[in-house]
Design an enzyme around this catalytic site. Structure first.
Site, short mmCIF file in Angstrom:
data_model
loop_
_atom_site.label_atom_id
_atom_site.label_comp_id
_atom_site.label_asym_id
_atom_site.label_seq_id
_atom_site.Cartn_x
_atom_site.Cartn_y
_atom_site.Cartn_z
N LYS A 225 -77.53 18.29 111.65
CA LYS A 225 -78.63 19.10 111.13
C LYS A 225 -78.35 20.59 111.35
O LYS A 225 -78.54 21.40 110.43
CB LYS A 225 -79.93 18.70 111.84
CG LYS A 225 -81.12 19.58 111.50
CD LYS A 225 -81.47 19.53 110.02
CE LYS A 225 -82.69 20.39 109.73
NZ LYS A 225 -83.02 20.40 108.28
N CYS A 279 -86.01 27.01 109.28
CA CYS A 279 -84.75 26.25 109.43
C CYS A 279 -83.56 27.19 109.50
O CYS A 279 -83.00 27.42 110.55
CB CYS A 279 -84.60 25.25 108.27
SG CYS A 279 -85.77 23.89 108.31
#
Length: 425
Positions: A225, A279
């Site tokens: 991720k 993010c």
């Protein structure tokens, strides 16, 4: 094409599922499980969020999410509470910010709080899945926290495959504006603390995920991720750095990118006002904090992208030297086009800086301004107007986010245009 808002035929007998954190990731995830026949309990510390969900409303704007939440609540499959309740599966989807100082260290306190909140409710056979983007090792940290809180139960780091409680890490891979579609269609990386943990978590996601659930370890999934978002950040930084170099040289960066991308092995991204959202603007710092001496390119990319707002402010001030009394219009304040998310938004920071330096002379325009809390807008000194009024009044127009709502607005004649996103190029 899969209709991602249509309920599936039924659940996989996973029992009751609790989603802790009903934000931009947690609420769509909870709704997708509920629409697939799972009984879902959503948990959030915000009474406003809980009340909205229980009334059948989504507190965020995201495609058909509002309709989907309403359908799930009406069917009795989704309800929300501020207090965690017993469940068979717990999914933790809470924020993981970084410190807003020079350290940029990750803050996993929300994950720790969520772990402490669900610990008293755990029973043998439960599965705990962490979705929050996290530094490598956070799933293990969560397992240790739960083991300390519940010494009567066994966990994977203690008993391996024979543990009473399974833990896994499965990060989201979705983009605002396409969340429901991508939740269904995208592959998932399911990192279990043991193979059995990964298998159990994959079975849970297969309730609605049509993409492939790739089994792995928790630490690999955590790094995957972070790697995905760092990769994008580095490539955006190249485009942003290139745009600043071209500006210094008096070269049209948009033409440079257009022609360079005609090379069969070149694909330069579009520059912008910086990088925002929860993010890409945050996650690369998790890698830097884990390997500060190695992550040189990743750190440099973050620094380049974080410097872009200062560069744009300097462009506006250069324009002001030509027209010292000019009014300024800032078009777009959310972190990207056509989303109502202002987290880590460089455009919001640019508008805030300009409003502080030139009070009473800055008008802001954003189709999602109603989402920004009034007290925050006031604290930042922001004044809002519709696009026609702002552009008509301004002698300097700064395009920070290319919202589709702005498409009908022609390039203003007679105004100085600062356009780091190429909206009118």
């Amino acid at each position: 094409m899969v209709d991602s808002t249509k309920p599936a035929s039924g659940s996989r007998n996973i029992g009751t599922l609790s989603v802790v954190g009903l934000g931009y990731i947690g609420l769509p995830t909870a709704a997708m499980f509920a629409s697939s026949g799972v009984d879902v309990i959503g948990v959030d510390i915000s009474q406003r969020v809980v009340d909205a969900v229980n009334s059948g409303k989504a507190h965020i704007e995201e495609g058909n999410l509002d309709e989907l939440v309403g359908r799930c609540v009406e069917a009795g499959r989704l309800r929300a509470t501020t207090t965690p309740q017993a469940a068979d599966v717990f999914i933790i989807a809470v924020p993981t910010p970084v410190a807003h100082d020079d350290s940029r260290l990750p803050d996993v306190s929300y994950i720790q709080s969520a772990g402490r909140a669900i610990a008293p409710l755990l029973k043998p056979g439960n599965l705990v899945i962490l979705e929050s983007t996290s530094p490598v090792g956070t799933t293990g940290m969560l397992a240790d926290l739960l083991a300390l809180a519940r010494p009567d139960l066994s966990f994977p780091q203690q008993a391996g495959e024979d543990a009473d409680i399974c833990l896994a890490y499965c990060p989201e891979r979705i983009i605002p504006g396409q969340m429901l579609k991508e939740l269904v269609e995208n592959d998932r990386i399911v990192g279990g603390m043991t193979p059995r943990c990964a298998e159990r978590a994959a079975e849970v996601y297969k309730t609605f995920v049509r993409g492939i659930c790739h089994a792995s370890t928790d630490r690999i999934a955590e790094m995957v991720k972070l790697t995905e978002n760092a990769f994008r950040d580095v490539n955006i930084a190249f485009a942003n750095e290139l745009s600043m170099i071209c500006d210094d040289l008096g070269v049209d960066v948009w033409k440079v990118i257009e022609f360079a991308n005609r090379h069969p092995r070149v694909s330069i991204l579009q520059p912008g006002a910086g990088v925002g959202g929860h993010c890409i603007a945050v996650d690369p710092w998790f890698i830097v904090s884990s390997a500060p001496d190695r992550a040189r390119i990743i750190r440099a990319a973050r620094e380049v992208n974080d410097s872009k707002p200062e560069f744009i402010v300097a462009q506006v001030e250069s324009a002001l030297r030509r027209n010292p009394d000019a009014s300024i219009a800032c078009l777009g304040l959310s972190y990207k086009a056509d989303v109502d998310d202002f987290r880590e938004s460089p455009s919001l920071e640019i508008a805030t800086v300009l409003s502080a330096r030139y009070p009473g002379r800055v008008l802001c325009v954003d189709p999602y301004s109603h989402v920004l809390p009034a007290e925050e807008a006031e604290a930042r000194g922001l004044s809002f107007a519709d696009i026609d009024a702002a552009v008509d009044k301004a002698q300097i127009v700064v395009v920070l986010v290319p919202h589709s709502a702005f498409l009908a607005c022609p390039r203003p004649e007679g105004a100085i245009v600062v356009d780091p996103v190429g909206f009118w190029c």
